[in-house]
Design a protein around this motif. Sequence first.
Motif, PDB file in Angstrom:
ATOM      1  N   SER A  86       0.926  -1.445   0.366  1.00 48.39           N
ATOM      2  CA  SER A  86      -0.367   0.579  -0.083  1.00 48.39           C
ATOM      3  C   SER A  86       0.819   1.565  -0.082  1.00 48.39           C
ATOM      4  N   VAL A  87       1.979   1.517  -1.479  1.00 49.49           N
ATOM      5  CA  VAL A  87       2.358   2.411  -1.074  1.00 49.49           C
ATOM      6  C   VAL A  87       1.701   3.962  -0.971  1.00 49.49           C
ATOM      7  N   TYR A  88       0.808   3.985  -1.115  1.00 51.88           N
ATOM      8  CA  TYR A  88       0.120   5.471  -1.033  1.00 51.88           C
ATOM      9  C   TYR A  88      -0.926   5.380   0.797  1.00 51.88           C
ATOM     10  N   ALA A  89      -0.250   4.879   1.692  1.00 53.75           N
ATOM     11  CA  ALA A  89      -0.701   4.822   2.819  1.00 53.75           C
ATOM     12  C   ALA A  89       0.739   5.123   3.340  1.00 53.75           C
ATOM     13  N   PHE A  90       1.997   5.622   2.571  1.00 53.46           N
ATOM     14  CA  PHE A  90       2.933   5.723   2.833  1.00 53.46           C
ATOM     15  C   PHE A  90       3.522   7.532   2.410  1.00 53.46           C
ATOM     16  N   GLN A  91       2.575   7.548   2.001  1.00 53.09           N
ATOM     17  CA  GLN A  91       2.807   8.563   1.213  1.00 53.09           C
ATOM     18  C   GLN A  91       3.470   9.968   1.644  1.00 53.09           C
ATOM     19  N   ASP A  92       3.349   9.679   2.538  1.00 56.89           N
ATOM     20  CA  ASP A  92       4.189  11.208   3.347  1.00 56.89           C
ATOM     21  C   ASP A  92       5.891  10.322   4.306  1.00 56.89           C
ATOM     22  N   GLU A  93       6.263   9.315   4.253  1.00 57.95           N
ATOM     23  CA  GLU A  93       7.124   9.353   4.545  1.00 57.95           C
ATOM     24  C   GLU A  93       8.300   8.476   2.323  1.00 57.95           C
ATOM     25  N   ILE A  94       7.327   9.064   1.505  1.00 58.38           N
ATOM     26  CA  ILE A  94       8.007   8.596   0.493  1.00 58.38           C
ATOM     27  C   ILE A  94       8.752   9.990  -0.744  1.00 58.38           C
ATOM     28  N   LYS A  95       7.764  10.515  -0.003  1.00 58.71           N
ATOM     29  CA  LYS A  95       7.859  11.582  -0.236  1.00 58.71           C
ATOM     30  C   LYS A  95       8.736  12.494  -0.334  1.00 58.71           C
ATOM     31  N   ALA A  96       9.387  12.427   1.490  1.00 60.50           N
ATOM     32  CA  ALA A  96      10.499  12.602   1.919  1.00 60.50           C
ATOM     33  C   ALA A  96      11.762  12.502   1.920  1.00 60.50           C
ATOM     34  N   GLN A 116       4.960  20.284  -7.212  1.00 63.09           N
ATOM     35  CA  GLN A 116       3.837  20.773  -7.219  1.00 63.09           C
ATOM     36  C   GLN A 116       3.906  21.782  -6.183  1.00 63.09           C
ATOM     37  N   ASP A 117       3.770  23.273  -6.848  1.00 68.68           N
ATOM     38  CA  ASP A 117       3.029  24.191  -6.337  1.00 68.68           C
ATOM     39  C   ASP A 117       4.264  24.562  -5.658  1.00 68.68           C
ATOM     40  N   GLY A 118       5.542  24.532  -5.647  1.00 73.41           N
ATOM     41  CA  GLY A 118       6.541  24.310  -4.801  1.00 73.41           C
ATOM     42  C   GLY A 118       7.014  23.533  -3.744  1.00 73.41           C
ATOM     43  N   GLN A 119       6.322  22.272  -4.049  1.00 74.19           N
ATOM     44  CA  GLN A 119       6.806  20.980  -2.509  1.00 74.19           C
ATOM     45  C   GLN A 119       6.591  20.379  -3.432  1.00 74.19           C
ATOM     46  N   ILE A 120       6.920  18.887  -3.096  1.00 77.18           N
ATOM     47  CA  ILE A 120       6.929  17.375  -2.935  1.00 77.18           C
ATOM     48  C   ILE A 120       6.170  16.343  -3.229  1.00 77.18           C
ATOM     49  N   ARG A 121       5.869  16.571  -3.785  1.00 76.94           N
ATOM     50  CA  ARG A 121       4.300  15.599  -4.009  1.00 76.94           C
ATOM     51  C   ARG A 121       4.739  14.796  -3.579  1.00 76.94           C
ATOM     52  N   ASN A 122       5.088  13.347  -4.674  1.00 80.43           N
ATOM     53  CA  ASN A 122       5.915  12.010  -4.379  1.00 80.43           C
ATOM     54  C   ASN A 122       7.055  11.906  -5.381  1.00 80.43           C
TER      55      ASN A 122
END
Length: 327
Positions: A86-96, A116-122
Amino acid sequence: MIKGVQSDIMPYLMPSIRAVFMRMDSKKLDNLQEIRMRAGKPLMAADGAFDLFVTADGELTGNIKDSYMVVQNEITKTIELMSENSVYAFQDEIKAGFLTLKGGHRVGLCGRVVFQDGQIRNIKDFNGINIRVAKEIKGCAMRVAGYIMKNNTEVYNTLIIGPPQCGKTTILRDAARLLSNGDLELDFKGLKIGIVDERSEIAACSKGIPQNDVGFRTDVMDSCPKALGMEMLLRSMSPHVIITDEIGTHGDGAAILKVLNSGVKIIASAHGYNISELKMREELLALIKAGTFERYIVLSSGEGPGTLEEVIDSQLSIIYRRCSPCL
């Protein structure tokens, strides 16, 4: 199973990669410090100071032509296993840029960054991972404890300095455990410790639970920017000491001064080979000039990770210096 690489990491590797490592001698496997997979490149591992290639038979070699070649699908499937499919569930860690496995092992990620919009989204289309094997060494802070402890209930504001992979975080982590639990041998009473673990490397939380032993009087702000985390701990957890890793970015200095003005002690680490190098960084130079830290502990890998090189006081006078070996 030996706790560490075999029990904590092998189950998360793509079966084809796992099979390679399971052919390796168990002692060599457990001594690995890093495992690197890059798409279309040789499988590599580090067992100390050396990065070596890994053959299909699980041997470590310096000869690239004998190495096992990693394909991108093996990286993608490994990350799916690490994120429990469930890569989506770990989205916050992955984008870091990392995941933290049970046991405190940190997995760095590389791939196509979605900005996007000055931030890493994924991060997508993964092309490389680096598994850093956690090495929790209880008792390693004892060698510096006498320089950190002021008396049996207080500590000095301390900055631990050293280059990468010299044991700064390992000693910082064990210092948290020691100061939190207290120590009868040192006649030190336990203190309330607050850890701001911005990169999840000190406590190595997995789903909010520290995987490393940082003491039973310790509270952890995980994956939180240092300046914000310090303020949150001051406001809500009434710590005696705040511990954080790798200071030096904009805003860290002001946050540390706020900690001290609140009557709370600070123990932190910073990248550098010596005090002179730190003075070249504006944020740290201001703290040095202000006499913020009462102790500077300088580490190296001269005699292995965690070698104590120097201890310096707030006036930059040397308290201890390691003697160089005779030639």
